[in-house]
Scaffold this active site. Structure first.
Site, PDB file in Angstrom:
ATOM      1  N   CYS A 108     -47.254   0.635 -26.247  1.00 35.27           N
ATOM      2  CA  CYS A 108     -46.204   1.385 -25.740  1.00 35.27           C
ATOM      3  C   CYS A 108     -46.419   2.826 -25.288  1.00 35.27           C
ATOM      4  O   CYS A 108     -46.214   3.244 -24.222  1.00 35.27           O
ATOM      5  CB  CYS A 108     -45.030   1.268 -26.852  1.00 35.27           C
TER       6      CYS A 108
HETATM    7  P1  NAD Z   1     -45.500  -9.136 -25.357  1.00 33.16           P
HETATM    8  O1  NAD Z   1     -46.485  -9.387 -24.032  1.00 33.16           O
HETATM    9  O2  NAD Z   1     -45.789  -9.356 -26.603  1.00 33.16           O
HETATM   10  O3  NAD Z   1     -44.282 -10.222 -25.338  1.00 33.16           O
HETATM   11  C1  NAD Z   1     -43.759 -10.467 -23.857  1.00 33.16           C
HETATM   12  C2  NAD Z   1     -43.280 -11.970 -23.717  1.00 33.16           C
HETATM   13  O4  NAD Z   1     -42.531 -12.508 -22.671  1.00 33.16           O
HETATM   14  C3  NAD Z   1     -44.746 -12.770 -23.573  1.00 33.16           C
HETATM   15  O5  NAD Z   1     -44.670 -13.851 -24.561  1.00 33.16           O
HETATM   16  C4  NAD Z   1     -44.530 -13.469 -22.314  1.00 33.16           C
HETATM   17  O6  NAD Z   1     -45.106 -14.789 -22.155  1.00 33.16           O
HETATM   18  C5  NAD Z   1     -42.986 -13.695 -22.179  1.00 33.16           C
HETATM   19  N1  NAD Z   1     -42.649 -13.922 -20.904  1.00 33.16           N
HETATM   20  C6  NAD Z   1     -42.921 -13.329 -19.626  1.00 33.16           C
HETATM   21  N2  NAD Z   1     -42.280 -14.030 -18.544  1.00 33.16           N
HETATM   22  C7  NAD Z   1     -41.576 -14.936 -19.271  1.00 33.16           C
HETATM   23  C8  NAD Z   1     -40.631 -15.880 -18.556  1.00 33.16           C
HETATM   24  N3  NAD Z   1     -40.450 -16.063 -17.254  1.00 33.16           N
HETATM   25  N4  NAD Z   1     -39.917 -16.824 -19.563  1.00 33.16           N
HETATM   26  C9  NAD Z   1     -40.332 -16.668 -20.742  1.00 33.16           C
HETATM   27  N5  NAD Z   1     -41.070 -15.865 -21.323  1.00 33.16           N
HETATM   28  C10 NAD Z   1     -41.846 -14.949 -20.413  1.00 33.16           C
HETATM   29  O7  NAD Z   1     -44.638  -7.733 -25.075  1.00 33.16           O
HETATM   30  P2  NAD Z   1     -43.861  -7.089 -26.357  1.00 33.16           P
HETATM   31  O8  NAD Z   1     -44.652  -6.305 -26.660  1.00 33.16           O
HETATM   32  O9  NAD Z   1     -43.038  -7.734 -26.966  1.00 33.16           O
HETATM   33  O10 NAD Z   1     -42.936  -5.776 -25.164  1.00 33.16           O
HETATM   34  C11 NAD Z   1     -41.809  -6.774 -24.649  1.00 33.16           C
HETATM   35  C12 NAD Z   1     -40.920  -5.406 -23.949  1.00 33.16           C
HETATM   36  O11 NAD Z   1     -40.551  -4.582 -25.011  1.00 33.16           O
HETATM   37  C13 NAD Z   1     -41.842  -4.465 -23.150  1.00 33.16           C
HETATM   38  O12 NAD Z   1     -41.316  -3.820 -21.922  1.00 33.16           O
HETATM   39  C14 NAD Z   1     -42.303  -3.412 -24.157  1.00 33.16           C
HETATM   40  O13 NAD Z   1     -42.687  -2.207 -23.523  1.00 33.16           O
HETATM   41  C15 NAD Z   1     -41.063  -3.322 -24.915  1.00 33.16           C
HETATM   42  N6  NAD Z   1     -41.313  -2.573 -26.059  1.00 33.16           N
HETATM   43  C16 NAD Z   1     -42.359  -2.965 -27.078  1.00 33.16           C
HETATM   44  C17 NAD Z   1     -42.280  -2.619 -28.240  1.00 33.16           C
HETATM   45  C18 NAD Z   1     -43.533  -2.872 -29.231  1.00 33.16           C
HETATM   46  O14 NAD Z   1     -43.598  -2.275 -30.317  1.00 33.16           O
HETATM   47  N7  NAD Z   1     -44.317  -4.016 -28.842  1.00 33.16           N
HETATM   48  C19 NAD Z   1     -41.510  -1.637 -28.711  1.00 33.16           C
HETATM   49  C20 NAD Z   1     -40.506  -1.144 -27.801  1.00 33.16           C
HETATM   50  C21 NAD Z   1     -40.582  -1.805 -26.943  1.00 33.16           C
END
Ligand code: NAD
Length: 422
Positions: free
Chosen positions: A265
């Site tokens: 992030c």
């Molecule tokens: P991640 O990469 O761990 O997970 C994203 C998931 O989405 C993946 O498993 C991917 O396969 C899936 N995906 C993508 N396209 C898809 C589709 N068409 N159908 C189904 N699944 C699909 O990412 P994350 O860390 O969970 O972050 C997700 C969002 O949340 C980002 O925008 C991030 O900035 C935000 N965020 C993350 C955190 C954190 O601590 N990780 C905190 C706050 C906000």
């Protein structure tokens, strides 16, 4: 409520499991059947304390599918939790968000579809929902937002490693909406958490997320710059910040000076905000320095090591590969530049991490990975990169240690000890 969660990564898995714990029916939508099978079996697809237990306990409330249109048909609310990774120029890659918006839109086009609300939890820059997501949804569904379907921003603030705890005890829930019905749905959903709910416009909600992360990253880089100055002046920055943090205008959190921030992030969101500012003709001087200071800390760690030992031909142990403790996430981990700099300097590297070695091996295969932390101590020098709890109980006597994270036992015990900012 009946809720679809798109994305079974860190945010989707935790959000879905927590909604199920709150008594909602949750359908996880993913692309990777293996991950979905794990969730179905009550096992988390990521390492996150407490998540397995929630998935097991709420098995009856949880379903999984790869069929997004089917999930949309069977639920009232869809949370978009897909990734928004950085592009080379620092701006956000919105392709995952755009792709799922298209499919959701098409699912809403069926004449039998009921009123559905689409909530974006993925971190997206101000204007993205209204200028990119809504036009896709309207075009594909041939329906009007706020009339035929609801639309909202609900940025996420949880921290990996304490994500479940953070979900239930967050400082605030932020909701960005345009119509009272959607506001009602989301406020009702979150009311049982009994935490402050801040409801605002969609664009403002999007900006709150970036501003929060940019401020926290700034606080860390500030602590590191002051920490570097303290170190050069023979002052302990931890004592300085203990005194500074007593000021209620300042607050003591996020002053742990050291090796800097990583994770999925802070670097990504600060860079995206920089690129957004530039697109608006603004030179974000502070944000640029936040990144520069952060990039510099790993080089400082290697410089501290070189004060005592030329890495060339020596074995250097690295304790910790995850970007922080209690996660297996290595995205932007400071271990990446540290290990690359060590390899460039001609060192042999031995590394250990309780959870992140599998992911790290895929990124950097040509170092040695140890089964036990104690085996890493058998090196010419040891660098502490992540403050895992188990590193507090190792025997550092007789060792040369460069500590990027301030582990007190090492400080008291190592034969030669260099703290990064103290
Ligand atoms: P991640 O990469 O761990 O997970 C994203 C998931 O989405 C993946 O498993 C991917 O396969 C899936 N995906 C993508 N396209 C898809 C589709 N068409 N159908 C189904 N699944 C699909 O990412 P994350 O860390 O969970 O972050 C997700 C969002 O949340 C980002 O925008 C991030 O900035 C935000 N965020 C993350 C955190 C954190 O601590 N990780 C905190 C706050 C906000």
């Amino acid at each position: 409520m009946k809720i679809s969660i798109i994305g079974t990564g860190y945010i989707g898995s935790v959000t879905g499991a927590c909604f199920a714990e709150m008594g909602h029916h949750v359908i996880f939508v993913g692309r990777d059947q293996k991950k979905l099978d794990l969730i179905r079996a009550g096992k988390s697809p990521i390492f996150e304390p407490g998540l397995d237990q929630l998935l097991v306990k709420n098995k009856k409330m949880i379903d999984t599918t790869t069929d997004l249109p089917d999930a949309v048909r069977r639920t009232d609310l869809t949370f978009i939790c897909v990734g928004t990774p950085p592009k080379k120029d620092g701006s956000s890659d919105l392709s995952q968000v755009q792709e799922v918006s298209k499919t959701i839109g098409r699912s809403l086009s069926h004449s039998d579809s009921h009123y559905h609300t689409i909530v974006t939890k993925s971190t997206v820059l101000p204007g993205t929902i209204e200028e990119t997501i809504v036009p896709i949804l309207e075009r594909e569904s041939k329906r009007k937002a706020d009339i035929d379907f609801g639309i909202a921003s609900n940025p996420e603030f949880l921290k990996e490693g304490t994500a479940v705890e953070d979900f239930f005890h967050t400082d605030r829930v932020v909701i960005g909406v345009r119509d009272p019905a959607t506001r009602g749905v989301l406020e009702t959903l979150y009311a049982p958490l009994n935490v402050p709910i801040f409801t605002t416009s969609i664009r403002t909600a999007e900006m709150i997320k970036f501003t929060s992360n940019a401020f926290l990253a700034t606080k860390i880089s500030f602590a590191n710059e002051i920490g570097n100055l303290c170190k050069a002046s023979g002052i302990d920055s931890y004592e300085v910040f203990a005194g500074v943090g007593l000021d209620t205008r300042i607050n003591p959190k996020f002053f742990r000076s050291g090796l800097g921030f990583g994770g999925s992030c802070f670097p990504k969101d600060v860079n995206a905000l920089i690129s957004h500012a530039r697109s608006k003709g603004i030179d974000p001087i502070i944000l640029n320095s936040v990144i520069d200071t952060n990039e510099d800390q790993p080089r400082r760690m290697i410089a501290l090591l070189k004060k005592h030992l030329d890495p060339r031909g020596h074995t250097i142990g690295v304790l910790g590969l995850a970007f922080k403790p209690d996660t297996d996430d290595i995205r932007e981990s400071r271990a990446i530049p540290v290990i690359r700099l060590l390899l460039q300097a001609g060192a042999k590297v031995k590394a250990y991490d309780p959870e992140a070695m599998g992911h790290f091996r895929e990124l950097i295969p040509d170092i040695s990975y140890e089964a036990l932390a104690s085996e890493v101590l058998d090196s010419d020098a040891v660098l502490i990169v992540t403050e895992w709890k188990e590193f507090e109980s190792l025997d550092y006597r007789g060792k040369l240690v460069i500590d990027g994270r301030r582990i007190e036992k090492v400080r008291n015990e190592a034969a030669v000890y260099e703290g990064m900012c103290w």
